[in-house]
Design an enzyme around this catalytic site. Structure first.
Site, PDB file in Angstrom:
ATOM      1  N   SER A   1     -48.493 -13.771  50.874  1.00  0.00           N
ATOM      2  CA  SER A   1     -47.967 -14.076  52.211  1.00  0.00           C
ATOM      3  C   SER A   1     -46.449 -14.186  52.260  1.00  0.00           C
ATOM      4  CB  SER A   1     -48.582 -15.385  52.718  1.00  0.00           C
ATOM      5  OG  SER A   1     -49.975 -15.229  52.924  1.00  0.00           O
TER       6      SER A   1
ATOM      7  N   GLU B   1       0.799  -1.223   0.000  1.00  0.00           N
ATOM      8  CA  GLU B   1       0.000   0.000   0.000  1.00  0.00           C
ATOM      9  C   GLU B   1       0.835   1.277   0.000  1.00  0.00           C
ATOM     10  OE1 GLU B   1      -3.276   0.057  -0.242  1.00  0.00           O
ATOM     11  OE2 GLU B   1      -3.562  -2.111  -0.108  1.00  0.00           O
TER      12      GLU B   1
END
Length: 608
Positions: free
Chosen positions: A374, A81
């Site tokens: 309960s 590159e």
């Protein structure tokens, strides 16, 4: 005429120069070091350090510093590159000139002549538009970047931002995605193979066109050899190596638990960073909304920075809980959840959001608020009663009919009793006895104990006698109730149970950790009495179907009016677990109540 022409030309050049200076100033003002802080994956771990969730959205990236990037990968990119990378100042005039001649010959933009720095600029700041204007801007940005960062910095940024197709960014994420291992473990051939992809991710996508990727890999190896980055032996070895992809999918398991952890993370960050205090003090809905959004954005920012979240999660228990609920609740319209807490470490080891739960759906484990029935009695009535009166468990209490201010509670089935022992009143869940006990110590005193458990939705309107039987305005969540019951396992001391152990950054620095402090809710003597009573519920009372052989076992059932909700919360020597069964839109569960699925779910979970 010559002087006039020269003057106009000079003025034009000055204007162009000033314009160039202006562009340069704009570029300088547009580039910040903060622009080069990139998103990175975050991870959630179980208690053994195994990843249970990769956290990222569109960009799968694992950011790594320069020293952790394989040198051979960098050589591959430079050789193909940007051969002059270490000598140019952001742009390569020879490359640009070569590209100009080719473009002129082709009468279009065929080559860009971009350096690695220019490609980085394009990835961060610019579009993929092919034009000379964009190219000039690219050069200016690149030049400025070279003055702002070192060559090593630029290579680090580049290697972490290039696109490898399939939603993968950066060399480390690419290595793990395509080869299921870290980039540092890759061979030269494998690194060259990956280096082939970013040049044209669609063309060189190894999942679709591996032959193209292999062809470019061969070319890359040749260029590396020409640049003397590879010896002849390395070159031959790399060319002869067979590439075998072992692709991995995103890790995202256990949606019930992961959904909860995302919620808890927001609470933890809000607590440590002060958002929660500001939200609590907000005086308007608009102000609160703004603060909630700020907190959410802060968490989002953290997750994008690449944090590591360690939890107390136990996958075997989570799987077992899910399968047990499915086994005992085959009905499609009936839901069930369970929460399991290690009451020694105060860690949530398993939590479910409902049958067939999908990530980020409504989570019944911590978001569903239901009447506790309960199951609230041990926390609001019996333990506070012992603490306030110092009564023995065999003290006689009236379970006869009770009325006060037109409130006349009934026992289950309308049964009428006389005087009974306190332990009998709890194990058989006599309502009239519980209401009478709360009335004796006063509602305010009973709630003074309940307040220590941090129930989120108790309100002033709840301070009345029906609360003794679970008659609350909004109710409680399964997580809240299970947390509260861990107090019985900890000698009367309550400490909030959490899923998250700690949050650290990518370098292991501690960012967040809960700082919960234990609170003495009632004395050891009171707690011993309650352990005795809870055992009798399981061995002799309403919770008998939950019983099995254990060094300790105890808990409390809860059934709301018309059987809308079925609860059981209890503990053994190591864990406290809460189970809730019901429908999202409350309807009677009378048809399944006789088989007691909540008790069987709890028993089968805890027996393991």
């Amino acid at each position: 005429m010559f002087i006039t022409l020269f003057s106009f030309t000079l003025i034009g050049l000055i204007n162009e120069f000033n314009a160039f200076q202006s562009i340069t100033s704009i570029v300088k003002e547009s580039v910040y070091e903060e622009d080069f802080v990139f998103h990175s994956n975050s991870y959630i771990y179980d208690e053994d350090g195994e990843i249970i969730s990769d956290v990222y959205s569109n960009e799968n990236r694992i950011y790594v510093p320069y020293n952790d990037i394989p040198q051979m990968f960098l050589y591959a990119m430079i050789a193909t590159e940007d051969r002059n990378f270490f000598s140019h100042k952001g742009f390569d005039m020879a490359g640009i000139t070569r590209a100009l001649f080719i473009n002129a010959e082709k009468q279009g933009i065929e080559q860009g002549g971009s350096t690695i720095t220019q490609q980085l600029v394009k990835n961060i700041y610019l579009s993929n538009e092919r034009s000379y204007n964009r190219k000039l801007t690219e050069v200016l940005y690149a030049y400025h970047l070279e003055n702002l960062f070192s060559k090593e910095d630029i290579l680090e940024f580049y290697a972490n931002t290039i696109y490898f197709q399939n939603g993968v960014y950066g060399i480390e994420a690419a290595s793990r995605f395509y080869f299921s291992k870290s980039a540092k473990q890759l061979s030269v051939s494998e690194l060259a193979f990956l280096a082939a992809i970013p040049n044209n991710p669609t063309l060189y996508n190894p999942m679709i066109s591996p032959e193209n990727t292999h062809r470019r890999k061969e070319w890359i190896l040749t260029k590396m050899f020409e640049m003397n980055y590879l010896t002849e032996e390395q070159f031959k070895t790399a060319k002869s190596e067979k590439i075998a992809l072992t692709p991995t999918k995103k890790v995202d398991r256990f949606p019930d638990y992961i959904t909860y952890i995302h919620f808890e993370l927001e609470q933890l960050v809000g607590e440590q960073d002060g958002f929660n205090t500001e939200i609590a003090l907000a005086t308007t809905t608009e102000e609160k909304s703004v603060l909630l959004e700020k907190r959410r954005l802060r968490v989002d920012q953290l997750l994008k920075s690449g944090i590591h979240i360690y939890t107390g999660f136990q996958s075997e228990k989570q799987n077992q809980v899910i399968q047990t609920i499915k086994k005992h609740l085959p009905e499609n319209d009936i839901q069930g959840v369970a929460v399991m807490i290690n009451h020694y470490t105060h860690e949530i080891v398993a939590i479910t959001g409902g049958k067939d739960f999908n990530k980020f759906d409504f989570h019944r484990g911590f978001q569903a608020y239901r009447q506790p029935g309960s199951s609230i009695k041990p926390l609001l009535v019996f333990a506070p009663y012992f603490a306030e009166t110092n009564s023995p468990i065999n003290k006689s209490i009236s379970a006869a009919p009770f009325c006060k201010d037109s409130y006349c509670p009934q026992n289950y089935g309308g049964s009428v009793y006389g005087n009974v022992r306190i332990d009998v009143a709890l194990k058989h869940s006599y309502n009239t006895a519980a209401v009478r006990m709360l009335d004796e110590i006063t509602v305010e005193k009973g709630f003074s104990y309940l307040e220590k458990f941090n129930f989120a939705k108790t309100v002033d309107e709840d301070y009345r006698l029906p609360a003794a039987l679970g008659g609350l305005t909004f109710g409680v969540s399964p997580l809240e109730l299970t947390k509260a019951y861990t107090t019985f396992a900890n000698d009367g001391i309550f400490q909030d149970a959490r899923g998250i152990q700690k949050v650290v950054d990518q370098n292991g620095k501690l960012l967040y950790q809960w700082e919960d402090k234990p609170k003495q809710v009632w004395s050891s003597e009171v707690n011993e009495k309650m352990l005795n009573l809870l055992t009798k519920v399981v061995t002799e009372g309403t919770g008998r179907k939950a019983n099995f052989t254990s060094s300790y076992i105890g808990g409390k059932t809860g059934t709301t009016n018309e059987f809308f909700d079925l609860w059981f919360v209890g503990l053994t020597e190591n864990y406290t677990t809460g189970v809730w069964v019901g429908q999202d839109q409350p309807q009677s569960l009378a048809s399944i109540n006789s088989r007691s699925p909540h008790l069987l779910i709890w028993r089968d979970i805890m027996k393991e």
